[in-house]
Design an enzyme around this catalytic site. Structure first.
Site: not given
Ligand code: C5P
Length: 239
Positions: A70-73, A217-218, A127, A197, A75-77
């Site tokens: 998630k870069y945010h800087d 993820g989990r 989010t 979530q 433009p050149n960087t």
């Molecule tokens: O474990 P889980 O399925 O909740 O993981 C979701 C992944 O998505 C994590 O790496 C989390 O940082 C990322 N993520 C998120 N919600 C966002 C943006 C990214 O859960 N709005």
């Protein structure tokens, strides 16, 4: 050893979030996966622990990698940072759309020198932010208004897609069609723990709404039967 079944024809929709705090644990997990059944997302924590050599290693194992920094800087960087990611051979990389048009255009332009550049996508509004959080940093309107505005800005700046909640997909798809890709976290297969979530969708619901890729993820990484969970998700998308 790879024991994943039902490979969804070389464009796997599931991006597994490798949210592990140790290189060896992450690598042991990765080695149980089949690169035809999933892609891998590496975020800030694991990248800070393992560095770029881990990315190279999992790419050599055959995986396509979303480097979620998630870069945010300026433009050149950001342009130099996405080039560094491209040199590692990642499949997808991202920036914050709030960095603005000049930053996004510079990032996209910097990738043109690569024969196979990574997909470049933008985070719109985190989010975790609600309307009052946006107001506090001077952004008027609802989170959804801001997401739509920034998704359009990302598209007109030449980016390949955005990260968004599955609940925002339908509204974005009304104004931005494929191949602009929508990458959606907050995915929970039927019956799995919601964790922290807030607004979830099942893999099938998210794809039906117009998601291109699902960040999971989990539900997979913390499961006792991760391969079975992944196979079930892929099956639910095939049906
Ligand atoms: O474990 P889980 O399925 O909740 O993981 C979701 C992944 O998505 C994590 O790496 C989390 O940082 C990322 N993520 C998120 N919600 C966002 C943006 C990214 O859960 N709005």
């Amino acid at each position: 050893m790879n024991n994943n079944e039902n490979n969804p024809a070389k464009d796997p929709k599931v991006l597994i979030a490798l949210d592990f705090a140790e290189r060896e644990v992450a690598l042991r997990f990765v080695k149980t996966l089949n690169p035809e059944a999933c892609r891998l997302k590496v975020g800030k924590e694991l990248f800070a622990i393992t560095g770029p050599s881990f990315i190279t290693e999992i790419i050599q194992l055959g995986f396509q990698v979303f480097l979620d920094l998630k870069y945010h800087d300026i433009p050149n960087t950001v342009a130099k940072a996405v080039q560094a990611a491209a040199r590692l051979g990642v499949w997808m990389v991202n920036v914050h759309a709030l960095g603005g048009r000049k930053m996004m255009e510079a990032a996209q332009a910097a990738l043109q020198e690569f024969e196979k550049p990574p997909l470049l996508i933008a985070v719109t509004i985190l989010t975790s932010m609600q309307q009052e959080d946006l107001a506090e940093i001077g952004l008027e309107g609802s989170p959804q208004d801001n997401v739509l505005r920034l998704a359009k800005l990302a598209q007109s700046s030449g980016l390949d897609g955005v990260v968004c909640s599955a609940h925002e997909v339908a509204a974005i798809r009304e104004c931005i069609k494929e191949p602009f890709c929508l990458v959606t976290p907050g995915i929970r297969p039927e019956g799995s723990a919601v964790n922290d979530q807030k607004r979830i969708m099942t893999p099938r619901q998210a794809i039906d709404a117009g998601s291109s890729y699902l960040v999971v993820g989990r539900p997979i990484t913390q499961s006792n039967i991760p391969i079975t969970v992944l196979n079930q998700i892929n099956q639910s998308l095939d049906n």
